[in-house]
Scaffold this motif. Structure first.
Motif, PDB file in Angstrom:
ATOM      1  N   GLN A  79       0.866  -1.185   0.000  1.00 39.28           N
ATOM      2  CA  GLN A  79       0.000   0.000   0.000  1.00 39.28           C
ATOM      3  C   GLN A  79       0.899   1.231   0.000  1.00 39.28           C
ATOM      4  OE1 GLN A  79      -2.298   1.382   3.450  1.00 39.28           O
ATOM      5  NE2 GLN A  79      -4.121   1.205   2.166  1.00 39.28           N
ATOM      6  N   GLY A  80       1.077   1.823  -1.197  1.00 38.22           N
ATOM      7  CA  GLY A  80       1.980   2.960  -1.322  1.00 38.22           C
ATOM      8  C   GLY A  80       3.391   2.554  -0.946  1.00 38.22           C
ATOM      9  N   ARG A  81       3.997   3.321  -0.042  1.00 35.97           N
ATOM     10  CA  ARG A  81       5.351   2.999   0.422  1.00 35.97           C
ATOM     11  C   ARG A  81       5.343   2.041   1.618  1.00 35.97           C
ATOM     12  NH1 ARG A  81       8.679   8.762   0.264  1.00 35.97           N
ATOM     13  NH2 ARG A  81       8.476   9.127  -2.002  1.00 35.97           N
ATOM     14  N   GLY A  82       4.166   1.850   2.190  1.00 42.46           N
ATOM     15  CA  GLY A  82       4.078   0.978   3.351  1.00 42.46           C
ATOM     16  C   GLY A  82       3.551  -0.396   3.005  1.00 42.46           C
ATOM     17  N   VAL A  83       3.359  -1.204   4.038  1.00 42.30           N
ATOM     18  CA  VAL A  83       2.829  -2.546   3.851  1.00 42.30           C
ATOM     19  C   VAL A  83       1.669  -2.753   4.808  1.00 42.30           C
ATOM     20  CG1 VAL A  83       4.952  -3.607   3.011  1.00 42.30           C
ATOM     21  CG2 VAL A  83       4.525  -3.471   5.479  1.00 42.30           C
ATOM     22  N   LEU A  84       0.734  -3.566   4.391  1.00 42.38           N
ATOM     23  CA  LEU A  84      -0.386  -3.942   5.227  1.00 42.38           C
ATOM     24  C   LEU A  84      -0.451  -5.450   5.338  1.00 42.38           C
ATOM     25  CD1 LEU A  84      -3.297  -1.615   3.996  1.00 42.38           C
ATOM     26  CD2 LEU A  84      -2.026  -1.443   6.139  1.00 42.38           C
ATOM     27  N   LEU A  85      -0.913  -5.924   6.471  1.00 46.85           N
ATOM     28  CA  LEU A  85      -1.086  -7.356   6.661  1.00 46.85           C
ATOM     29  C   LEU A  85      -2.315  -7.839   5.899  1.00 46.85           C
ATOM     30  CD1 LEU A  85      -0.434  -7.563  10.485  1.00 46.85           C
ATOM     31  CD2 LEU A  85       0.988  -8.618   8.745  1.00 46.85           C
ATOM     32  N   THR A  86      -2.212  -9.016   5.320  1.00 45.92           N
ATOM     33  CA  THR A  86      -3.404  -9.680   4.790  1.00 45.92           C
ATOM     34  C   THR A  86      -4.243 -10.160   5.977  1.00 45.92           C
ATOM     35  OG1 THR A  86      -2.330 -11.832   4.732  1.00 45.92           O
ATOM     36  CG2 THR A  86      -2.136 -10.449   2.750  1.00 45.92           C
ATOM     37  N   ASP A  87      -5.439 -10.630   5.726  1.00 43.70           N
ATOM     38  CA  ASP A  87      -6.270 -11.161   6.802  1.00 43.70           C
ATOM     39  C   ASP A  87      -5.571 -12.312   7.513  1.00 43.70           C
ATOM     40  OD1 ASP A  87      -8.195  -9.312   6.190  1.00 43.70           O
ATOM     41  OD2 ASP A  87      -9.456 -10.707   5.049  1.00 43.70           O
ATOM     42  N   PHE A  88      -4.946 -13.196   6.722  1.00 44.66           N
ATOM     43  CA  PHE A  88      -4.218 -14.313   7.331  1.00 44.66           C
ATOM     44  C   PHE A  88      -3.011 -13.791   8.110  1.00 44.66           C
ATOM     45  CE2 PHE A  88      -0.800 -17.437   7.330  1.00 44.66           C
ATOM     46  CZ  PHE A  88      -1.446 -18.538   7.894  1.00 44.66           C
ATOM     47  N   GLY A  89      -2.348 -12.762   7.560  1.00 44.28           N
ATOM     48  CA  GLY A  89      -1.189 -12.191   8.249  1.00 44.28           C
ATOM     49  C   GLY A  89      -1.559 -11.641   9.608  1.00 44.28           C
ATOM     50  N   GLU A  90      -2.715 -10.983   9.695  1.00 44.60           N
ATOM     51  CA  GLU A  90      -3.167 -10.452  10.986  1.00 44.60           C
ATOM     52  C   GLU A  90      -3.409 -11.579  11.983  1.00 44.60           C
ATOM     53  OE1 GLU A  90      -6.550  -8.016  10.443  1.00 44.60           O
ATOM     54  OE2 GLU A  90      -5.463  -6.400   9.432  1.00 44.60           O
ATOM     55  N   ALA A  91      -4.031 -12.660  11.521  1.00 46.90           N
ATOM     56  CA  ALA A  91      -4.312 -13.795  12.409  1.00 46.90           C
ATOM     57  C   ALA A  91      -3.012 -14.456  12.862  1.00 46.90           C
ATOM     58  CB  ALA A  91      -5.208 -14.807  11.693  1.00 46.90           C
ATOM     59  N   LEU A  92      -2.053 -14.585  11.940  1.00 49.08           N
ATOM     60  CA  LEU A  92      -0.776 -15.216  12.283  1.00 49.08           C
ATOM     61  C   LEU A  92       0.022 -14.357  13.251  1.00 49.08           C
ATOM     62  CD1 LEU A  92       1.132 -17.600  11.811  1.00 49.08           C
ATOM     63  CD2 LEU A  92       2.127 -16.322   9.891  1.00 49.08           C
ATOM     64  N   ALA A  93      -0.047 -13.026  13.078  1.00 52.83           N
ATOM     65  CA  ALA A  93       0.667 -12.122  13.980  1.00 52.83           C
ATOM     66  C   ALA A  93       0.165 -12.273  15.410  1.00 52.83           C
ATOM     67  CB  ALA A  93       0.510 -10.674  13.509  1.00 52.83           C
ATOM     68  N   GLU A  94      -1.137 -12.465  15.577  1.00 46.74           N
ATOM     69  CA  GLU A  94      -1.694 -12.662  16.911  1.00 46.74           C
ATOM     70  C   GLU A  94      -1.195 -13.956  17.528  1.00 46.74           C
ATOM     71  OE1 GLU A  94      -3.469 -11.818  20.343  1.00 46.74           O
ATOM     72  OE2 GLU A  94      -3.349 -10.470  18.606  1.00 46.74           O
ATOM     73  N   LYS A  95      -1.089 -15.026  16.720  1.00 46.04           N
ATOM     74  CA  LYS A  95      -0.538 -16.286  17.217  1.00 46.04           C
ATOM     75  C   LYS A  95       0.942 -16.126  17.564  1.00 46.04           C
ATOM     76  CE  LYS A  95      -4.284 -18.754  16.478  1.00 46.04           C
ATOM     77  NZ  LYS A  95      -5.075 -19.304  17.604  1.00 46.04           N
ATOM     78  N   ALA A  96       1.665 -15.388  16.719  1.00 41.02           N
ATOM     79  CA  ALA A  96       3.096 -15.180  16.960  1.00 41.02           C
ATOM     80  C   ALA A  96       3.333 -14.387  18.239  1.00 41.02           C
ATOM     81  CB  ALA A  96       3.724 -14.474  15.761  1.00 41.02           C
ATOM     82  N   ARG A  97       2.374 -13.508  18.573  1.00 41.10           N
ATOM     83  CA  ARG A  97       2.499 -12.725  19.802  1.00 41.10           C
ATOM     84  C   ARG A  97       2.605 -13.644  21.018  1.00 41.10           C
ATOM     85  NH1 ARG A  97       0.676  -7.639  20.334  1.00 41.10           N
ATOM     86  NH2 ARG A  97      -0.757  -7.945  18.562  1.00 41.10           N
ATOM     87  N   ASN A  98       1.809 -14.701  21.018  1.00 42.73           N
ATOM     88  CA  ASN A  98       1.866 -15.665  22.121  1.00 42.73           C
ATOM     89  C   ASN A  98       3.209 -16.386  22.166  1.00 42.73           C
ATOM     90  OD1 ASN A  98      -0.777 -15.068  22.853  1.00 42.73           O
ATOM     91  ND2 ASN A  98      -1.646 -16.639  21.527  1.00 42.73           N
ATOM     92  N   LEU A  99       3.777 -16.685  20.983  1.00 44.09           N
ATOM     93  CA  LEU A  99       5.082 -17.342  20.914  1.00 44.09           C
ATOM     94  C   LEU A  99       6.171 -16.441  21.491  1.00 44.09           C
ATOM     95  CD1 LEU A  99       6.923 -19.664  19.913  1.00 44.09           C
ATOM     96  CD2 LEU A  99       7.078 -18.443  17.728  1.00 44.09           C
ATOM     97  N   VAL A 100       6.140 -15.158  21.124  1.00 45.39           N
ATOM     98  CA  VAL A 100       7.133 -14.216  21.627  1.00 45.39           C
ATOM     99  C   VAL A 100       7.010 -14.073  23.141  1.00 45.39           C
ATOM    100  CG1 VAL A 100       7.862 -11.799  21.586  1.00 45.39           C
ATOM    101  CG2 VAL A 100       7.299 -12.969  19.447  1.00 45.39           C
ATOM    102  N   ALA A 101       5.774 -14.010  23.627  1.00 48.85           N
ATOM    103  CA  ALA A 101       5.560 -13.908  25.075  1.00 48.85           C
ATOM    104  C   ALA A 101       6.087 -15.138  25.796  1.00 48.85           C
ATOM    105  CB  ALA A 101       4.070 -13.712  25.369  1.00 48.85           C
ATOM    106  N   LEU A 102       5.879 -16.313  25.195  1.00 46.86           N
ATOM    107  CA  LEU A 102       6.378 -17.550  25.799  1.00 46.86           C
ATOM    108  C   LEU A 102       7.895 -17.565  25.812  1.00 46.86           C
ATOM    109  CD1 LEU A 102       6.027 -20.373  26.938  1.00 46.86           C
ATOM    110  CD2 LEU A 102       5.760 -21.224  24.597  1.00 46.86           C
ATOM    111  N   GLU A 103       8.521 -17.109  24.742  1.00 44.33           N
ATOM    112  CA  GLU A 103       9.984 -17.063  24.687  1.00 44.33           C
ATOM    113  C   GLU A 103      10.537 -16.150  25.777  1.00 44.33           C
ATOM    114  OE1 GLU A 103      13.383 -16.458  21.271  1.00 44.33           O
ATOM    115  OE2 GLU A 103      11.701 -15.072  21.290  1.00 44.33           O
ATOM    116  N   GLU A 104       9.904 -14.977  25.952  1.00 47.06           N
ATOM    117  CA  GLU A 104      10.344 -14.060  27.008  1.00 47.06           C
ATOM    118  C   GLU A 104      10.149 -14.677  28.382  1.00 47.06           C
ATOM    119  OE1 GLU A 104       8.010 -10.623  26.254  1.00 47.06           O
ATOM    120  OE2 GLU A 104       9.281  -9.902  24.598  1.00 47.06           O
ATOM    121  N   HIS A 105       9.059 -15.419  28.542  1.00 52.42           N
ATOM    122  CA  HIS A 105       8.799 -16.092  29.820  1.00 52.42           C
ATOM    123  C   HIS A 105       9.890 -17.121  30.122  1.00 52.42           C
ATOM    124  CE1 HIS A 105       6.737 -18.370  32.951  1.00 52.42           C
ATOM    125  NE2 HIS A 105       6.954 -19.454  32.237  1.00 52.42           N
TER     126      HIS A 105
END
Length: 295
Positions: free
Chosen positions: A51-77
């Motif tokens: 989108q122009g000079r930036g990027v937007l997540l696809t619908d699947f990308g948004e869902a995957l990012a939410e799952k990845a958030r839990n992975l990052v939190a677990l790694e920090e834990h």
């Protein structure tokens, strides 16, 4: 699946920019772009759309990012767990609590713990029952302190009861039911001031009505905190169903009055909640010991 690429994707998703993610991770922007293109090819799904000079997540990308958030939190834990185990002198304990223990119990426990462990950070989040359990399950908290009923416990959570607390109906001292004994059906005809949906007190009240086959009350005012609900009842409007820990001093001083509902004697449990079958870090163990020694 390439976990490293998944983490790179998460950084781009959270920053909204390949360039910003590269700066944050101290690697080149082309390297991130190449890794993510390979990752998209590996999983067979597009993650970003231009989108122009930036990027937007696809619908699947948004869902995957939410799952990845839990992975990052677990790694920090896990990293925090290892550090705590090795040193047990400094670190951070993330505590999530429902409003009752957060306001009336944890301040004393936290002060006692900090007196003996000055270099340990306590991060305390106050929220409702549903969100408290969600944070604990998804490794966003190390421990949850909960006030409520045992039926609300998710399967993934270990439950250790500390003590039981009475639940009271309270009104303004000028209310016609102040210090009176009445039937539950009559009490439920009063307008109630309660916390938001998802709070344990609200769930208790509606469960009580269901058990005794009484029409639930009208929630005339709704707040996100205990103190706001108490102050509104003290001002002279409506009734509240609440823990005695929260209102005992107001009842004793005459700023609130109890209503004694016939044949209704309800208690709820104050508990320590942790993830089931998980070994606690030394810091978490010490905090739990501090709580138990204060009872």
């Amino acid at each position: 699946m390439n976990i490293h690429a998944l983490k790179l994707f998460y950084q781009v998703a959270t920053t909204g920019s390949f360039t910003k993610a590269a700066e944050l991770l101290c690697i080149s922007q082309p390297a991130i772009s190449s890794q993510i293109k390979k990752f998209e090819h590996e999983i067979g799904v597009q993650l970003f759309k231009q989108q122009g000079r930036g990027v937007l997540l696809t619908d699947f990308g948004e869902a995957l990012a939410e799952k990845a958030r839990n992975l990052v939190a677990l790694e920090e834990h896990i990293e925090s767990f290892i550090e705590d185990y090795l040193f047990a002198k400094a670190g951070t304990i993330h505590i999530v609590a429902t409003y009752l223990p957060a306001n009336f119990l944890i301040p004393k426990w936290a002060a006692t713990f900090k007196g003996a462990h000055e270099d340990v950070n306590l991060v305390i989040t106050t929220t409702n029952t549903k969100d408290a359990f969600e944070q604990l399950i998804h490794y966003k908290a190390d421990i949850a302190i909960y006030g409520g009923g045992i039926s609300e416990r998710p399967e993934e959570i270990a439950w250790e009861e500390l003590f039981e607390d009475e639940l009271w109906f309270v009104v303004s001292p000028a209310h016609r039911y102040a210090n009176q004994s009445i039937a539950l059906a009559d009490m439920m005809k009063e307008p109630f001031i309660m916390r938001e949906e998802g709070s344990s007190m609200r769930e208790h009240l509606f469960s009580l009505c269901q058990t005794y086959q009484v029409k639930p009350p009208k929630i005339a005012l709704q707040f996100n905190g205990i103190n706001e609900t108490i102050r509104s009842v003290m001002a002279g409007y409506g009734a509240n169903f609440i823990s005695s820990l929260a209102v005992r001093e107001y009842v004793d001083s005459g700023q609130l009055a109890r209503v004694y509902v016939k044949d209704i004697h309800i208690k709820h449990k104050i508990t320590i909640c942790t993830r089931k079958n998980e070994r606690h870090s030394i810091l978490v163990q010490k905090f739990i010991e501090t709580i138990k020694s204060s009872l």
